[in-house]
Design a protein around this motif. Structure first.
Motif, PDB file in Angstrom:
ATOM      1  N   ILE A 172       3.010   6.915 -12.799  1.00  0.00           N
ATOM      2  CA  ILE A 172       1.884   6.541 -13.751  1.00  0.00           C
ATOM      3  C   ILE A 172       1.273   5.512 -14.435  1.00  0.00           C
ATOM      4  O   ILE A 172       0.865   4.937 -14.678  1.00  0.00           O
ATOM      5  CB  ILE A 172       1.308   8.200 -14.352  1.00  0.00           C
ATOM      6  N   GLU A 173       3.197   4.584 -14.614  1.00  0.00           N
ATOM      7  CA  GLU A 173       3.031   3.734 -15.220  1.00  0.00           C
ATOM      8  C   GLU A 173       2.352   2.419 -13.935  1.00  0.00           C
ATOM      9  O   GLU A 173       1.672   1.380 -14.877  1.00  0.00           O
ATOM     10  CB  GLU A 173       4.343   3.553 -15.078  1.00  0.00           C
ATOM     11  N   THR A 174       2.550   2.728 -12.899  1.00  0.00           N
ATOM     12  CA  THR A 174       2.241   1.421 -12.372  1.00  0.00           C
ATOM     13  C   THR A 174       1.045   1.146 -11.103  1.00  0.00           C
ATOM     14  O   THR A 174       0.279   0.729 -11.320  1.00  0.00           O
ATOM     15  CB  THR A 174       3.523   1.532 -10.940  1.00  0.00           C
ATOM     16  N   ILE A 175       1.003   3.005 -10.490  1.00  0.00           N
ATOM     17  CA  ILE A 175      -0.646   2.981 -10.437  1.00  0.00           C
ATOM     18  C   ILE A 175      -2.208   2.489 -11.154  1.00  0.00           C
ATOM     19  O   ILE A 175      -2.715   2.616 -10.626  1.00  0.00           O
ATOM     20  CB  ILE A 175      -1.289   4.387  -9.402  1.00  0.00           C
TER      21      ILE A 175
ATOM     22  N   GLU B 194      -1.424   2.282 -15.195  1.00  0.00           N
ATOM     23  CA  GLU B 194      -0.863   1.354 -16.218  1.00  0.00           C
ATOM     24  C   GLU B 194      -1.435   0.306 -15.487  1.00  0.00           C
ATOM     25  O   GLU B 194      -1.428  -0.708 -16.271  1.00  0.00           O
ATOM     26  CB  GLU B 194      -0.200   1.610 -17.062  1.00  0.00           C
ATOM     27  N   ILE B 195      -0.847  -0.231 -14.517  1.00  0.00           N
ATOM     28  CA  ILE B 195      -0.857  -1.714 -14.789  1.00  0.00           C
ATOM     29  C   ILE B 195      -2.129  -2.378 -13.578  1.00  0.00           C
ATOM     30  O   ILE B 195      -2.386  -2.770 -13.737  1.00  0.00           O
ATOM     31  CB  ILE B 195       0.881  -2.382 -13.941  1.00  0.00           C
ATOM     32  N   ALA B 196      -1.589  -1.569 -12.197  1.00  0.00           N
ATOM     33  CA  ALA B 196      -3.032  -1.922 -11.619  1.00  0.00           C
ATOM     34  C   ALA B 196      -4.170  -1.352 -12.247  1.00  0.00           C
ATOM     35  O   ALA B 196      -5.244  -2.394 -11.341  1.00  0.00           O
ATOM     36  CB  ALA B 196      -2.555  -1.410  -9.930  1.00  0.00           C
ATOM     37  N   VAL B 197      -4.554  -0.869 -13.154  1.00  0.00           N
ATOM     38  CA  VAL B 197      -6.325  -0.311 -13.222  1.00  0.00           C
ATOM     39  C   VAL B 197      -6.107  -0.894 -14.406  1.00  0.00           C
ATOM     40  O   VAL B 197      -6.725  -1.904 -15.069  1.00  0.00           O
ATOM     41  CB  VAL B 197      -5.866   0.786 -13.074  1.00  0.00           C
ATOM     42  N   GLU B 198      -4.912  -0.492 -15.911  1.00  0.00           N
ATOM     43  CA  GLU B 198      -5.571  -0.922 -16.911  1.00  0.00           C
ATOM     44  C   GLU B 198      -5.019  -2.606 -17.417  1.00  0.00           C
ATOM     45  O   GLU B 198      -5.864  -3.036 -17.869  1.00  0.00           O
ATOM     46  CB  GLU B 198      -4.106   0.387 -17.892  1.00  0.00           C
TER      47      GLU B 198
END
Length: 344
Positions: free
Chosen positions: A297-300, A302-306
């Motif tokens: 969740i932190e990569t997919i 938080e980074i890639a979307v948020e």
């Protein structure tokens, strides 16, 4: 007849909800945040904060995010890749070894994994917390829990732990390989984003209580590797990747994501870094997340979307996430070496 395994390997990840439902996410968040190594305040205060405020308010929002990344067939990405890593490592190690996978929070639990291993009467058990950089709130919590459970056994196999592997040669090589899947020349800045921690926790590694860590880490921590300083190990990983990719000075920076609460966390914050990069005219960012060995969740999200959306709102054009280690064969070989090399 199948050969009896004599050596056990326990891989431990942070954890994931059993489902993306609000109920299961609340249960996961509660167990996670009630860990005294994660939120290191008195138990009563922690209970009121977590059970009374954080879990009830964050669970519905987090559930929606988990639902967006959840696969109907394979479930949580973290669980999916963790199982692949476990199975691939078992195959690489062979019949002398028995590999178990556990989650520090939720399922499969460390208690369940160890109960299986206890009945096998293994000669040794090696525990690998799946975090390249050591922190009390991650690797430390896993080691603490394993020791709490195994001390109840009537016999004690040789027990060892992997402390950290922040500069592991193959780990760095895999991250560099994944970065090269993108046209490096297309990006005008390379961002290394690590999971954050409260600044207060950094100083607690000193039993005398005299160490006072600045919010962005000691200057020496940015150039020297300290075996127990999380900030130091994050910068060490960044340096190793930069060297492997031969990135030019000034084209990269290190920052920290996932703040919780109002107290100071390690800086610079990723959100602030994005703002400053956009203001300086940077348009395309290639983002590394080297604190995680599997996409989650932190990569997919938080980074890639948020963060991608945030950067575009600030005037940027593109945020490209570098794929995590996942089940890359070189990463499995790195795990194999960690499993058999008791010097780590």
């Amino acid at each position: 007849m199948k050969k009896k395994a004599t050596k056990g390997i326990l891989l431990v990840q942070l954890g994931t909800p059993d489902s993306p439902s609000t109920k299961d996410v609340r249960k996961y968040l509660t167990e996670f945040l009630m860990d005294g190594r994660v939120i290191d305040i008195p138990y009563l205060n922690r209970t009121l904060l977590v059970k009374g405020i954080i879990a009830p308010t964050r669970a519905p929002k987090s559930a929606k995010v988990y639902e967006s990344i959840w696969d109907k067939e394979t479930g949580s990405p973290l669980m999916y890749y963790s199982k692949l890593q476990k199975d691939a490592l078992q195959e690489a190690l062979g019949e002398d070894y028995h590999v178990e996978l556990a989650m520090r929070y939720q399922n499969p639990s460390i208690e369940l994994a160890l109960s299986k291993m206890e009945g096998m009467l293994l000669d040794s058990i090696r525990v690998i917390p799946m975090f390249p950089q050591y922190a009390s709130a991650t690797s430390g919590s896993i080691i603490d829990r394993v020791m709490e459970l195994i001390r109840k056994w009537q016999y004690f196999p040789a027990l060892s732990f992997v402390n950290s592997f922040c500069e592991d040669e193959l780990l760095i090589e895999v991250i560099a390989d994944h970065a090269k899947q993108h046209d490096l020349a297309e990006y005008d800045h390379y961002l290394f984003s690590y999971h954050g921690l409260p600044v207060r926790q950094l100083g607690k590694i000193d039993p005398t209580g005299q160490l006072k860590c600045p919010e962005n880490g000691c200057e020496q921590c940015k150039v020297q590797t300290n075996s127990y300083c999380y900030v130091s190990q994050c910068y060490a990983t960044s340096r190793a990747i930069v060297k492997k990719l031969n990135l030019p000075e000034g084209s990269y920076s290190t920052c920290f994501q996932s703040r919780l609460g109002k107290e100071p966390w390690i800086q610079p914050y990723t959100s602030v870094a994005l703002k400053e990069l956009a203001e300086s005219g940077k348009k395309k960012l290639l983002v590394f997340s080297p604190a995680f060995v599997a996409d989650c969740i932190e990569t997919i999200d938080e980074i890639a979307v948020e963060y991608a959306a945030e950067f575009k709102e600030l005037g940027g054009e593109k945020v490209q996430l570098v794929e995590s280690l996942n089940n890359d064969p070189k990463w499995i070989e790195s795990l194999r070496r960690l499993a058999v090399d008791a010097k780590n």
